[in-house]
Scaffold this motif. Sequence first.
Motif, mmCIF file in Angstrom:
data_model
loop_
_atom_site.group_PDB
_atom_site.id
_atom_site.type_symbol
_atom_site.label_atom_id
_atom_site.label_comp_id
_atom_site.label_asym_id
_atom_site.label_seq_id
_atom_site.Cartn_x
_atom_site.Cartn_y
_atom_site.Cartn_z
ATOM 1 N N ASP A 36 40.165 42.350 41.787
ATOM 2 C CA ASP A 36 41.605 42.584 42.293
ATOM 3 C C ASP A 36 42.727 43.206 41.358
ATOM 4 N N ARG A 38 43.610 42.125 38.432
ATOM 5 C CA ARG A 38 44.692 40.980 37.894
ATOM 6 C C ARG A 38 43.977 40.232 36.625
ATOM 7 N N LEU A 43 45.675 34.696 37.645
ATOM 8 C CA LEU A 43 44.856 34.319 38.853
ATOM 9 C C LEU A 43 44.733 32.700 38.671
ATOM 10 N N ARG A 68 36.329 32.404 48.362
ATOM 11 C CA ARG A 68 36.364 33.970 48.057
ATOM 12 C C ARG A 68 34.851 34.675 48.436
#
Length: 74
Positions: A36, A38, A43, A68
């Motif tokens: 992602d 990140r 997160l 996920r």
Amino acid sequence: MSGPPRKHSLSLRGHRTSVSLEDEFWLAFRDIATADGRPINDLAAEIDAARDPRTGLASAIRVFVLNRLRRDVG
């Protein structure tokens, strides 16, 4: 087979904490954050803010990872 949970350090909004996760969950969590684009701490902070206060952060991360992976597979 998975080993016992190990402590992993995180920083949530400037506050140091740790979560006990099995290596497989920790590695999957790191992979998701990387995919992602990140930081893992961001997160984790998002998951922490969204979780029910009666649910521990480690459990919330495990459920996040599971959901996920289910989403990505299905």
